[in-house]
Design an enzyme around this catalytic site. Structure first.
Site, PDB file in Angstrom:
ATOM      1  N   ALA J  77       0.813  -1.216   0.000  1.00  9.64           N
ATOM      2  CA  ALA J  77       0.000   0.000   0.000  1.00  9.64           C
ATOM      3  C   ALA J  77       0.846   1.264   0.000  1.00  9.64           C
ATOM      4  CB  ALA J  77      -0.935   0.001   1.206  1.00  9.64           C
ATOM      5  N   HIS J  80       1.171   3.969  -2.929  1.00  9.52           N
ATOM      6  CA  HIS J  80       0.249   5.035  -3.280  1.00  9.52           C
ATOM      7  C   HIS J  80       0.487   6.337  -2.533  1.00  9.52           C
ATOM      8  CE1 HIS J  80      -1.448   1.642  -5.202  1.00  9.52           C
ATOM      9  NE2 HIS J  80      -1.704   1.047  -4.059  1.00  9.52           N
ATOM     10  N   ASP J  87      11.728   9.222  -2.945  1.00  6.74           N
ATOM     11  CA  ASP J  87      12.974   9.987  -2.815  1.00  6.74           C
ATOM     12  C   ASP J  87      14.185   9.071  -2.661  1.00  6.74           C
ATOM     13  OD1 ASP J  87      11.699  12.394  -3.029  1.00  6.74           O
ATOM     14  OD2 ASP J  87      12.130  13.089  -1.011  1.00  6.74           O
ATOM     15  N   LEU J 101       1.325  -8.031  -7.343  1.00  2.00           N
ATOM     16  CA  LEU J 101       0.736  -9.340  -7.621  1.00  2.00           C
ATOM     17  C   LEU J 101      -0.610  -9.207  -8.331  1.00  2.00           C
ATOM     18  CD1 LEU J 101       1.595 -10.817  -4.151  1.00  2.00           C
ATOM     19  CD2 LEU J 101       2.344 -11.840  -6.308  1.00  2.00           C
ATOM     20  N   SER J 102      -1.438  -8.282  -7.847  1.00  2.00           N
ATOM     21  CA  SER J 102      -2.778  -8.129  -8.422  1.00  2.00           C
ATOM     22  C   SER J 102      -2.775  -7.003  -9.459  1.00  2.00           C
ATOM     23  CB  SER J 102      -3.781  -7.802  -7.320  1.00  2.00           C
ATOM     24  OG  SER J 102      -3.512  -6.518  -6.794  1.00  2.00           O
ATOM     25  N   ARG J 107      -9.027  -2.426  -9.243  1.00  2.00           N
ATOM     26  CA  ARG J 107      -9.480  -2.270  -7.862  1.00  2.00           C
ATOM     27  C   ARG J 107      -9.865  -0.821  -7.550  1.00  2.00           C
ATOM     28  NH1 ARG J 107      -5.022  -5.233  -4.495  1.00  2.00           N
ATOM     29  NH2 ARG J 107      -6.670  -5.154  -2.919  1.00  2.00           N
ATOM     30  N   ARG J 111      -5.656   2.790  -5.916  1.00  6.38           N
ATOM     31  CA  ARG J 111      -4.612   1.813  -6.229  1.00  6.38           C
ATOM     32  C   ARG J 111      -4.059   1.995  -7.650  1.00  6.38           C
ATOM     33  NH1 ARG J 111      -4.398  -1.763  -1.822  1.00  6.38           N
ATOM     34  NH2 ARG J 111      -6.434  -2.059  -0.867  1.00  6.38           N
TER      35      ARG J 111
END
Lengths: 148, 148, 148, 148, 148, 148, 148, 148, 148, 148, 148, 148
Positions: J77, J80, J87, J101-102, J107, J111
């Protein structure tokens, strides 16, 4: 016999008077009479209701939810912000068609967005009286098919 | 005798195959046949056209602009970005009704916005085959009235 | 001798017919003829092309990329969303001037934004036929100066 | 004899000095001289004005509103926020062409948007000195045609 | 034997010529040849197609929908606005991998957003030729596993 | 004798009680009395109405549309979202002035935007009771001039 | 004796000439004369100022800040972007009423938003000359009450 | 003895019927009965009210403003746009807790935003009946502490 | 000897008078005197300028562009919209530091965004007089190092 | 021998447990083992690291910046919003491939946007374990070519 | 016996010290003690954890995912941007209630939006200590019912 | 003796190594040494801390909140999203100055917005090492004045 609600929202009682270049010069009574004739042909019972009040519209739909098989709704300006009517239609699960006399895509930005349409079967706009008549034919036809 | 174009845009030739839970299991040929029957009743000549190409759609409309009295258009996904088709319809000034099989207000955000609708007379969506039939009845009726 | 492409996009073949209060009453053929006369004076060879199809426009530009010294383009409504034509002009690196007959800043919001202009030398809009003539003079003048 | 205003806004007096890779190495005086030569050929009287002040620009336009037949304006950075100059041009109703030396579509986002263009006949950008010359030719030609 | 479509959109036929600092100096033919060699090793049949036209791309996918087991697509600039191609891929349900030669996240804002990716299995960008090769290996491997 | 409606929307019956630092400590009755005195001087008949219900407000305006020559409206919070009241005022075409006791530009963002103002002659805000008095004087004066 | 500034911004000196269908056919001189008569009745001294320059407007307000008891301001187009005038009014703390001749809510989007209003007591728009007269009466009345 | 209002907005009278997978299968009467039992234990008097009308809700709150010590409100869909109810609660200054049966953060975007919550003490959502019970306990506890 | 401009924009001449809780109670003259003392210590010549007019500020910077080695600028409210001053600083290429007395991040949204800062070396805000002093020390130090 | 970091961010240690319909039922250990086998074939040394902490991830990258030749990163996560990891990668300049992976385009909106991708060579998403394997092959291949 | 996590995020260890007008003057230890007493009554085991680090919070949740039956979480400022904690709660599937001491709808815009709430059962805010107690009672009650 | 914290966030330990064209070629150690020398002159005690972890930074500030009189913070990329650090600084109420080595207004959009600055006294950016030195001088001076 099918029972279909014909529900008109704020200011539609002014039809014929209100900006006739946009909404035509037919009164709501005349429109309803023509619709009643069609309903007679289709052997459908119509229940007419017009109100300028969001609360009364919700009350009416709720009270008729067990008697009605379908609904034709022209929510007037409430189309664009009445999430409360959206909730009512989503709750009662009666097949509903949204109708607008004028082409809402030709006017102000806020009129393009309907909060009611996502909980309806479909939407007809810009075809004047025909929109109501078509919605009625559609509901009569598809509901009768289901019933059989 | 009235001449009405029935124009379907990208992927509508996949009807019956494509996501039948959204678009129904009727093929475009079947839909057109039913529409032809209605047209025969109404004494209207239909000209069918389907294309996956924005350019061909524009070419077709331009070529038929002097022969056609009205148009029923389901622009498919081009509904949402083809300003070029918008310009064509605005230029030819043939009365046009936009039709969508599914309820575009129940799906992704981008499907709610039509760049074509502002240059049409009206829009019908969510009523499946009935949308086409209603558009046809509407055009036949209003155009015949004018002609008389 | 300089070779300059004059490329018109969707609906520009309807010039003279299409909303004359916006686009004037001159046909594309008449416009091209006047431009040809100017080209003769300037000793420039013109290659005219009009298409309603984004794909054909890209094909045409690609095929002529080694023959052309400059390009005048009026992409019509594709101006506002054809990133594919943007990519083509960026790829071929032929000096290009974007032209619009009408003042795109006086019309709908979406017409103010051009995805083509950032890959052109400049843009002329609102000056009708003069826009094409000026673009031609500009290209003839600056390209001749380079060649010398 | 036609009288045309050539009005340059903030920082255009730095031409030749200011970022020559964007604006070229010609000074405003040189640009004006070349334009004067063209005006002499066209038998047009030019009135030059440059100011870094929005207020002075408005004063100048107002004072000359009865003497001028047309205006060429490069409002510099005021292009993007001077609704006051927009109001002035809308009020005086003198045919005006907006000119920019550089291609405003190749630079920062804020430079793409002109508050002046909607009240002009048209806009030319990215063609350097040619933009002014073309605007002059356009105005001379169209205004002379009107007068005759 | 698996049959996989390799579909390239607008301007990818200019590979090697077009901005080589972004897209590399390999032509599309060379890229396809290398891919063919890999396919031979993997015992996979490839069907190559390139077009600058959205309509032709949709036609091609539709025509091959019963022959193909998988698809590798680089939609070029159509990635960012062709909801019509999105609909086609959603309709045909052939496992598809989206590929971009350059890193679309390092470039203009509009290139970060893909309307195609949500209907693909996945997306590879920035890895040049490797992106195609990897997509091919992935499809060969996962589709063979399914078939067994 | 002129007949002017004085219409107050939701929560204005709480005047004097409700946040007196914003709305003052005068009750609606006191405000109406002062307004009545002014009306007596101006020889104008006033019809007062206050409601917390959008529907009742619309009903009231509709019922009085043939009796009233002008309207002063303070729609309270409905100012910011009641497109239905907007439609009513647009439909009845009675000259209307919108009034707000407090300065709506000094408060939350949503209070700056009025959906009612575009269908009124003008708007007065921030001047407390004076806003009503001024609207009354304005209507009396301009409507009398018309009548003569 | 109260001293009240009447300050008009860019292009208001063109009143009577400028788009009379929007702004009326009365000149600023005539408007000021009528206002002077009202001021004489109210025993108020008026100081008139008009300028097309933001800087001069700020200078004027600053210079008069110890002499003036109130201010009526119509900032013209500066209404929508002059944060500098906003700062001046916030700094001097003289009670100020913003006035617009036309209904700013009936025109372009940018005209609905005032950066000046949040630092004023209130705003009147759409009532033409009456707006000035009302602002004067309001200030005379409320300031005299304070003084007593 | 403390007096607490339990106010339910549009469609909450459909509880048990309306989308039970979201709102549970308990009717509003059952919910109120359980709440009454808890109130009896807490020695608190409850006043129940449900309405589908914004106007009636405002009327009710206003009428009870001197009798009530606290309020539990579930404004239904009015949560998201009724600035009029916001104004009422801000005006009456009775401690209020907003309750939602479902988790408004798990549903459509528009349900995440409450115009009522900023004038309440707090908000409970997603906990079904418990939300009401907790709000009641909280108000009983904190108001009793104050009274002592 | 280094020559540094100290340029203050609109309303900074009101320092000490204007909202002292935000801007302090020191007048601009006192601030300049303290700065002059520091400059004497640093052997730097200062040229002070304050104006309420964007045009005068641009004129002043342009006139001094060959005499000045550095600039300290507090553009006041022009910070947030004067793209014309942005252009001037970009054109003259004199090292410039932007200073604000108050913390612009603690106030209204529009004050957080500076159109001037991107063409400066850096920005200091919220440190009152110290901001000017620091900017002076920084310029004196870095410019002297360059000169040596 | 090449040294490549395999870095997994928050919650990737839950693989196999966490929503297997999205992320598959393979644990991170199993995934790493398969990757190690591939690395053995490619004669590449892998350094595995997983952390739920942005700070630890930055520490790890910094510590290994002189030992590593390439990096495969799945930031979870943090993709995002971690401008801090952006940096770090920009600072260390080790060739990096981002893997998911997805399919992040299928979604939630948030994302689709990666703050990490603009400082990577490229991005692979939606291909499950294959994404890691491909990134490894790509880095091994291109880095070995450089070294030679 | 039920095991419930009580997890507090950044800065909640400063309770009692930190802005007591917003967060109250009770320390976290005192709050936890009161909660422990309630838990003793309810026969529930509590596991307390506070951390200022997103990574540690994720680690803690992951480690306890098989031991805990429910979770009460006040994520502090991480509420508004920690998609990583969102992912953790979605992955572990332990029933979770989000709690905030203050009314997040009365404060800055960014505090109204929670990225955690969509993966929780519900959210309580503005009720101070009661929020935690209510969340505990709710979890104890509903989890015990399930277990039986 | 004053005690001032010098706190550097993520990646600032890479100074001298990291993009020296943006951040300079001085290491953090060298920068700190120079700052220590200045502190010695000013008789101020400095406490240095650098961390790549948001959580550690919050822990450090909390632990030192009773020992420190002021703070200089360069939060690195956390500047733009760490509402948690914002909360910490707001809670501890130690006078804080935000410093950035580079001009954050010359870089990507996201770098222009600081969530930390609103809870600081002020912000210095773009002046490299001088920013720290100035912040130190400012704090030493103003804090000493308070103490006296």
């Amino acid at each position: 016999m099918l029972n279909i609600i014909v529900l008109n929202g704020p200011n539609l009682n002014l039809l014929g008077v209100r900006e006739p270049e946009i909404y035509g010069d037919q009164s709501l009574e005349e429109l309803n009479e023509k619709l009643q004739e069609l309903a007679d042909d289709l052997k459908v019972k119509l229940t007419f209701f017009q109100s300028n009040s969001e609360g009364e519209i919700i009350d009416f739909i709720q009270k008729n939810r067990n008697k009605a098989d379908g609904m034709i709704i022209n929510p007037g300006a409430l189309t664009h912000y009445s999430y409360a009517i959206q909730d009512t239609i989503a709750a009662i699960k009666i097949p509903t068609v949204e109708v607008h006399l004028s082409n809402i895509h030709k006017r102000e930005e806020f009129r393009k967005f309907s909060v009611i349409a996502p909980v309806c079967i479909g939407q007809i706009n810009g075809l004047g009286y025909y929109g109501y008549a078509m919605a009625l034919s559609f509901l009569a036809d598809t509901l009768n098919n289901k019933e059989e």
